[in-house]
Design a protein around this motif. Sequence first.
Motif, PDB file in Angstrom:
ATOM      1  N   VAL A   1       0.804  -1.223   0.000  1.00 28.99           N
ATOM      2  CA  VAL A   1       0.000   0.000   0.000  1.00 28.99           C
ATOM      3  C   VAL A   1       0.842   1.280   0.000  1.00 28.99           C
ATOM      4  N   LYS A   2       2.020   1.239   0.644  1.00 27.33           N
ATOM      5  CA  LYS A   2       2.795   2.478   0.751  1.00 27.33           C
ATOM      6  C   LYS A   2       3.184   3.087  -0.590  1.00 27.33           C
ATOM      7  N   ALA A   3       3.289   2.257  -1.639  1.00 25.81           N
ATOM      8  CA  ALA A   3       3.707   2.782  -2.947  1.00 25.81           C
ATOM      9  C   ALA A   3       2.739   3.845  -3.459  1.00 25.81           C
ATOM     10  N   ASN A   4       1.473   3.619  -3.240  1.00 21.52           N
ATOM     11  CA  ASN A   4       0.451   4.615  -3.582  1.00 21.52           C
ATOM     12  C   ASN A   4      -0.831   4.279  -2.827  1.00 21.52           C
ATOM     13  N   PRO A   5      -1.094   5.021  -1.749  1.00 22.28           N
ATOM     14  CA  PRO A   5      -2.244   4.704  -0.902  1.00 22.28           C
ATOM     15  C   PRO A   5      -3.522   5.421  -1.334  1.00 22.28           C
ATOM     16  N   SER A   6      -3.651   5.789  -2.590  1.00 26.76           N
ATOM     17  CA  SER A   6      -4.855   6.504  -3.028  1.00 26.76           C
ATOM     18  C   SER A   6      -6.056   5.563  -3.056  1.00 26.76           C
ATOM     19  N   PRO A   7      -7.213   6.051  -2.602  1.00 27.67           N
ATOM     20  CA  PRO A   7      -8.420   5.215  -2.636  1.00 27.67           C
ATOM     21  C   PRO A   7      -8.723   4.651  -4.031  1.00 27.67           C
TER      22      PRO A   7
ATOM     23  N   ALA B   1      -5.594  -8.645  -1.665  1.00 30.08           N
ATOM     24  CA  ALA B   1      -4.792  -8.773  -0.446  1.00 30.08           C
ATOM     25  C   ALA B   1      -3.792  -7.627  -0.423  1.00 30.08           C
ATOM     26  N   PHE B   2      -3.512  -7.142   0.782  1.00 32.16           N
ATOM     27  CA  PHE B   2      -2.729  -5.917   0.905  1.00 32.16           C
ATOM     28  C   PHE B   2      -1.660  -6.046   1.976  1.00 32.16           C
ATOM     29  N   ASP B   3      -0.474  -5.519   1.635  1.00 38.77           N
ATOM     30  CA  ASP B   3       0.635  -5.420   2.582  1.00 38.77           C
ATOM     31  C   ASP B   3       0.545  -4.034   3.197  1.00 38.77           C
ATOM     32  N   VAL B   4       0.281  -3.981   4.500  1.00 40.09           N
ATOM     33  CA  VAL B   4       0.108  -2.704   5.192  1.00 40.09           C
ATOM     34  C   VAL B   4       1.189  -2.538   6.255  1.00 40.09           C
ATOM     35  N   ALA B   5       1.437  -1.278   6.633  1.00 36.74           N
ATOM     36  CA  ALA B   5       2.523  -1.018   7.576  1.00 36.74           C
ATOM     37  C   ALA B   5       2.093  -0.170   8.762  1.00 36.74           C
ATOM     38  N   SER B   6       0.825   0.219   8.815  1.00 39.22           N
ATOM     39  CA  SER B   6       0.377   1.102   9.898  1.00 39.22           C
ATOM     40  C   SER B   6      -1.140   0.998  10.029  1.00 39.22           C
ATOM     41  N   ILE B   7      -1.659   1.500  11.161  1.00 38.28           N
ATOM     42  CA  ILE B   7      -3.113   1.489  11.343  1.00 38.28           C
ATOM     43  C   ILE B   7      -3.822   2.367  10.300  1.00 38.28           C
ATOM     44  N   PRO B   8      -3.312   3.575   9.987  1.00 40.19           N
ATOM     45  CA  PRO B   8      -3.982   4.337   8.917  1.00 40.19           C
ATOM     46  C   PRO B   8      -4.039   3.585   7.581  1.00 40.19           C
ATOM     47  N   GLU B   9      -3.008   2.840   7.233  1.00 40.87           N
ATOM     48  CA  GLU B   9      -3.078   2.044   5.995  1.00 40.87           C
ATOM     49  C   GLU B   9      -4.125   0.945   6.132  1.00 40.87           C
ATOM     50  N   ILE B  10      -4.234   0.361   7.315  1.00 39.35           N
ATOM     51  CA  ILE B  10      -5.244  -0.682   7.549  1.00 39.35           C
ATOM     52  C   ILE B  10      -6.647  -0.083   7.404  1.00 39.35           C
ATOM     53  N   GLU B  11      -6.841   1.118   7.970  1.00 35.32           N
ATOM     54  CA  GLU B  11      -8.159   1.764   7.876  1.00 35.32           C
ATOM     55  C   GLU B  11      -8.497   2.104   6.429  1.00 35.32           C
TER      56      GLU B  11
ATOM     57  N   VAL C   1      -7.521   0.496   3.737  1.00 34.87           N
ATOM     58  CA  VAL C   1      -7.902  -0.728   3.031  1.00 34.87           C
ATOM     59  C   VAL C   1      -9.297  -1.173   3.487  1.00 34.87           C
ATOM     60  N   ARG C   2      -9.539  -1.084   4.796  1.00 37.42           N
ATOM     61  CA  ARG C   2     -10.860  -1.457   5.313  1.00 37.42           C
ATOM     62  C   ARG C   2     -11.957  -0.605   4.637  1.00 37.42           C
ATOM     63  N   ASP C   3     -11.681   0.704   4.464  1.00 40.81           N
ATOM     64  CA  ASP C   3     -12.678   1.598   3.878  1.00 40.81           C
ATOM     65  C   ASP C   3     -12.914   1.348   2.391  1.00 40.81           C
ATOM     66  N   HIS C   4     -11.861   1.026   1.656  1.00 36.47           N
ATOM     67  CA  HIS C   4     -12.002   0.963   0.199  1.00 36.47           C
ATOM     68  C   HIS C   4     -11.967  -0.444  -0.362  1.00 36.47           C
TER      69      HIS C   4
ATOM     70  N   GLY D   1       3.316   7.048 -10.437  1.00 32.17           N
ATOM     71  CA  GLY D   1       2.225   6.389  -9.711  1.00 32.17           C
ATOM     72  C   GLY D   1       2.708   5.743  -8.426  1.00 32.17           C
ATOM     73  N   ALA D   2       3.986   5.362  -8.394  1.00 33.56           N
ATOM     74  CA  ALA D   2       4.563   4.785  -7.176  1.00 33.56           C
ATOM     75  C   ALA D   2       5.513   5.794  -6.555  1.00 33.56           C
ATOM     76  N   TYR D   3       5.423   5.964  -5.242  1.00 38.43           N
ATOM     77  CA  TYR D   3       6.304   6.869  -4.508  1.00 38.43           C
ATOM     78  C   TYR D   3       6.270   8.286  -5.076  1.00 38.43           C
ATOM     79  N   GLY D   4       5.106   8.725  -5.541  1.00 36.80           N
ATOM     80  CA  GLY D   4       4.907  10.099  -6.013  1.00 36.80           C
ATOM     81  C   GLY D   4       4.028  10.823  -5.023  1.00 36.80           C
ATOM     82  N   VAL D   5       2.719  10.805  -5.277  1.00 43.15           N
ATOM     83  CA  VAL D   5       1.757  11.441  -4.366  1.00 43.15           C
ATOM     84  C   VAL D   5       1.948  10.949  -2.929  1.00 43.15           C
ATOM     85  N   ALA D   6       2.375   9.686  -2.810  1.00 39.69           N
ATOM     86  CA  ALA D   6       2.545   9.069  -1.486  1.00 39.69           C
ATOM     87  C   ALA D   6       3.525   9.834  -0.602  1.00 39.69           C
TER      88      ALA D   6
END
Length: 413
Positions: free
Chosen positions: A47-53, A66-76, A78-81, A352-357
């Motif tokens: 997800v960190k490469a580009n976490p856009s909804p 399936a998603f590789d996440v690194a923090s609670i905000p990333e988990i939220e 993925v849960r939302d979208h 698209g990766a490591y830009g907006v992120a």
Amino acid sequence: MHVYHSPLDLVRERSPERPVALVRHGPVAAAARWFRTNFAGDVLYAVKANPSPWMIRALVENGVTAFDVASIPEIELVRDHAPGARMAFMHPVKSRAAIAEAYTDYGVRTFALDSHEELAKIITATNGAKDLNLIVRLAVDASGAAYSLSGKFGVSAIDAPELLLAARQATQDLMGVSFHVGSQCMRPSAYQAAMAQASRALVRAGVFADVVDVGGGFPSVYPGMVPPDLSEYIGAIERGFNDMMVHETTELWCEPGRAIAAEGASILTRVELRKGDALYLNDGAYGSLFDAAHAKWPFPVKHHRTDGAARGALKAFQFFGPTCDSIDHMPGPFWLPDDVAEGDYIEVGMLGAYGVAMATRFNGFGDIETVRVDDAPMGSMYGLAPRSIPTPRIDSGTVIKLTRARGKKRRRR
Ligand SMILES: *Cc1c(COP(=O)(O)O)cnc(C)c1O
């Protein structure tokens, strides 16, 4: 989200005042389908490469769930979208509260670790849960990659066997190994070598792995970097897996970030001032061009002007971002027509990766709008554009040397 056929249509229609993330769903769909079809295992998007909804949703629509996440905000996020999607908490260092919350509130069962201390934290924070998938992150050689990701995480070959054994004893569910060969890995054989290293550690520990997670590192296309075809990576991983001591039901996972996201966006910036070969843009090192500044990453550029094409031979430019900090500088060289002027737009591709992120709000900048476009990315691993982006030659025939951050450590990954 508004859709324009091309970035030029957007420029002509309303000359945007703020920088714009031009997002392309086509390449993300193509990448997701490519990995789903060709990778003989589970594909977890990093997800960190580009976490856009829009990215999360486009992936789900194309079979990556399936998603590789690194923090609670990333988990939220993925849960939302991507409701119901499987998540793996692959950061080897997590707070106790984050582990507990991930396990209890979000149903996360897969956790990475690279130390006995982290293993103990995971066990305590989940109240001794027995249904954990524990993935031991190994440090591996990253010499084939543009960015090393082994300087910070991963247990050494010497210490790995004892940790593998402890992880094996701590769970009744899956125990696995993972590694990261480094981002933008240009050598497919690096995966095979890392798998051989993982296999040696498993044999020395006397345990079988239920999961072999080959991580990310799959490359994208940038000027001066022509990666091998992705099928060569699949081949190397297949050979590596066949040579490993694994049992029949051992699962293969991968966690691509860059290769899935890079083609999915470019950034449209405006020239606010020109001083010789220096262009002062409305986005920069504190915005989406972090890698262009700090890693001297060679991004491709295109010029857009409302009233017709620019003239003149290509010339090397450097960019400055909008903040007052003098490190807000992107040395390039970026090749643009000689007569680039204030008010022109410059599209920086393959972001698209490591830009907006990477964007921050420093100095009141960092606000970016998102618009969808339908044209092709500037380069593609999936046949949507060439797999090489040529670097211009100057008149004398000198090939431009691109400064690459080979092996250099970076702060945020
Ligand atoms: C960053 C990261 C990835 C994705 O790496 P890419 O080089 O973008 O493919 C995968 N796994 C982990 C654990 C990461 O930290």
